[in-house]
Design an enzyme around this catalytic site. Sequence first.
Site, PDB file in Angstrom:
ATOM      1  N   ARG A   1     132.991 -36.406  71.422  1.00 37.12           N
ATOM      2  CA  ARG A   1     133.146 -37.679  71.796  1.00 37.12           C
ATOM      3  C   ARG A   1     134.454 -38.228  71.342  1.00 37.12           C
ATOM      4  O   ARG A   1     134.967 -37.806  69.932  1.00 37.12           O
ATOM      5  CB  ARG A   1     132.250 -38.566  70.611  1.00 37.12           C
ATOM      6  CG  ARG A   1     132.259 -40.228  70.826  1.00 37.12           C
ATOM      7  CD  ARG A   1     131.017 -40.711  70.531  1.00 37.12           C
ATOM      8  NE  ARG A   1     130.933 -40.764  69.081  1.00 37.12           N
ATOM      9  CZ  ARG A   1     130.201 -41.589  68.919  1.00 37.12           C
ATOM     10  NH1 ARG A   1     129.749 -42.736  69.249  1.00 37.12           N
ATOM     11  NH2 ARG A   1     130.054 -41.289  67.213  1.00 37.12           N
TER      12      ARG A   1
ATOM     13  N   GLU B   1     127.599 -50.360  74.811  1.00 32.61           N
ATOM     14  CA  GLU B   1     127.750 -50.366  73.583  1.00 32.61           C
ATOM     15  C   GLU B   1     128.430 -51.395  73.601  1.00 32.61           C
ATOM     16  O   GLU B   1     128.972 -51.707  71.764  1.00 32.61           O
ATOM     17  CB  GLU B   1     128.419 -49.504  72.393  1.00 32.61           C
ATOM     18  CG  GLU B   1     128.966 -48.631  72.205  1.00 32.61           C
ATOM     19  CD  GLU B   1     129.937 -46.809  71.711  1.00 32.61           C
ATOM     20  OE1 GLU B   1     129.246 -47.285  70.642  1.00 32.61           O
ATOM     21  OE2 GLU B   1     130.855 -47.048  71.942  1.00 32.61           O
TER      22      GLU B   1
ATOM     23  N   ASP C   1     126.655 -51.431  66.651  1.00 33.41           N
ATOM     24  CA  ASP C   1     127.819 -51.440  68.016  1.00 33.41           C
ATOM     25  C   ASP C   1     127.762 -52.494  68.803  1.00 33.41           C
ATOM     26  O   ASP C   1     127.915 -53.321  69.048  1.00 33.41           O
ATOM     27  CB  ASP C   1     128.307 -50.326  68.963  1.00 33.41           C
ATOM     28  CG  ASP C   1     129.484 -49.587  67.392  1.00 33.41           C
ATOM     29  OD1 ASP C   1     130.491 -50.777  67.413  1.00 33.41           O
ATOM     30  OD2 ASP C   1     129.593 -48.245  67.561  1.00 33.41           O
TER      31      ASP C   1
ATOM     32  N   ASP D   1     127.295 -44.790  60.019  1.00 35.92           N
ATOM     33  CA  ASP D   1     129.140 -44.680  60.403  1.00 35.92           C
ATOM     34  C   ASP D   1     129.643 -46.063  60.807  1.00 35.92           C
ATOM     35  O   ASP D   1     128.797 -47.158  60.041  1.00 35.92           O
ATOM     36  CB  ASP D   1     129.045 -43.297  61.532  1.00 35.92           C
ATOM     37  CG  ASP D   1     128.623 -44.158  63.118  1.00 35.92           C
ATOM     38  OD1 ASP D   1     127.973 -45.367  62.506  1.00 35.92           O
ATOM     39  OD2 ASP D   1     128.128 -43.928  63.816  1.00 35.92           O
TER      40      ASP D   1
END
Length: 691
Positions: free
Chosen positions: A314, A395, A423, A594
Amino acid sequence: MMQRHGLSIAPALVAFLEDRALPGSGVDPDRFWSGMADILARFAPENAALLARRDALQRRIDDWYAQGGATDGASQRAFLTEIGYLAPEPAPFTIAPRDVDAEVAELAGPQLVVPMLNARFLLNAANARWGSLYDALYGTDALAPIPTETGYDPMRGAAVIGWARAFLDDALPVEGGWQGVTDLAEAVKTLRDPDQFRGRSERGWLFRNHGLHIEIVVDPTHPIGRTDPAGIADIVLESALTTICDLEDSVAAVDAEDKVAGYANWLGLIDGTLTAEVEKGGRTTTRRLADDRAYIAPDGRMFSLPGRSLLFVRNVGHLMTTPAILLPDGSEAPEGILDAIVTSLIAMRQGRSIYIVKPKMHGPEEAGFADRLFDAVEDMLGLDRHRIKIGVMDEERRTSANLAACIHAVKDRIVFINTGFLDRTGDEIHTAMQAGPMVRKAAMKECDWIAAYEDRNVQIGLACGFAGRAQIGKGMWAAPDRMADMLAQKGAHPQSGATTAWVPSPTAATLHATHYHRTDVADRQQARTVEPIAALERLLTPPVATAPDWSAEEITAELDNNAQGLLGYVVRWIDQGVGCSKVPDLHDIGLMEDRATLRISSQHIANWLHHGVVTAVQVEAALARMAAKVDAQNQGDPAYRSLSENPDGLAFQAARALIFQGISQPNGYTEPLLHRYRQAAKQPLDQKEMA
């Protein structure tokens, strides 16, 4: 800084690329730096223009709400079409990626996401392709609370074996059921589907169900096997088919040193040299990547199965820049462009395809930008067109609302879409910041826009031909210690027609794999292809509380919940550079956190503050209360620095800034402020004093 073709580059990055990444790649260093300079010259201005476009659209939306614009779906659709936020729907099409591995295109199973800066976690995740079902059941609360006594508990062991045998009844039906099996060879002869038996190994017997493998380990000398009538010592499941190695939300990478550490780990994974020293029970061992697994087919043919997960990487999104490279005008280079070049350079050493997940893109213009950027990287590195594949994370609100157009923009390289509640909700709050106070965070999951979002993601993916060609994914199970709840709830993901879903650990991957044995995802996808796509108007209705009547106690509880989670995450990010960890929540339940978690918490408080649901004084009081709570939760960490004793410290001030500057942050992202405070925390003491 070192000079290369007009670029100023951190010495650590130059050394890594020229001494480690480029040798053996077939790419000449001078050609590499020339190509990087050319790509940055071409794409950095467009990157900046796309970010400016985001800001311009947000100003139009803010003005709409400030002038009394309606929040109903029909009004939203008309307004967002007028300002160009909604793109025209493409004509029906089918995606056409080539050379996609079966783990991505055809199989359905769990997916891990792991921070690139932690070598031990990376090795655990890559090796999580296979996992012991017995260990996963025995060592978690999957069946009952974990016992506090040391030593083996025979009653718990019997419960594990009973559960596992019932699982085999579902996955590999045999005559009379698995509970009474005393001879594995005889049981195999009575398989309802004889094709499920795939072969033998030194360990035991191999089977396949819904494309996933099950290995029944036979060892009459093993402590478990010698008590089993058939000598079964374990049941090993093919678990994490794919792993996303993350350079984005789960890492704290703020400078060249951090970026090189991440790139070096990625190189170690790709070339097979990554190791980590692990200390357990006073003994230190070296952890390495697992080998492939050898078998003999029923016809005597030798074959092997992968011992490791298929790896994605990612990259960061379009927003952030990096001080690791300065452009000729002295400005920082877009970090996502650097990631695209370096991670592709490393990954080209292995496999037919390079799998890059691209997060936080807003709409089809930005997806098209990523597609052309990957074209340029392929040309620079001498790769065939579309060897670099893209996973588009659904997202952000503008991507969700334009999902078919986003997919169309990358239709020849797309291999992945997914949903991510946190998100996506953070962006929902920020986009509709001026519309009114948002519902409480727990109530978000019950809002109709979330149901439409989850449905549309699968429905649009299937309409675009993802079945048998690409992954459709669902989000993370955040509570790694609550496996019973995960087993009870996460079966909904394969039932939705999604081919993968995120899990927080190798153990969770093994348990979640059982869901894909119980649900034939291909059948579910076929059933869902006849559904009409959920109405866009449902997706566009923001979660504004129409008539909030929260009590003072409810408001305080919501503030405390958000503030505690925010502080618990930020203090590790700023002080220790930990981008993802198990952070205890307000009720001391460990949650894998996160930046996505941080985004929703900070934006939610900022929204309530903006609309007068809470005051600045209340927010400060909640932060002070929760600082003491977080201190208590971290008292066993020798590297932890107290928040309540250091209210002027960088970590506490970063948490405050994320709230009180939340409205002004681009799309509500937390990265700019986190990077600024972490960079300050990494400065030598004399530089901090000078600053």
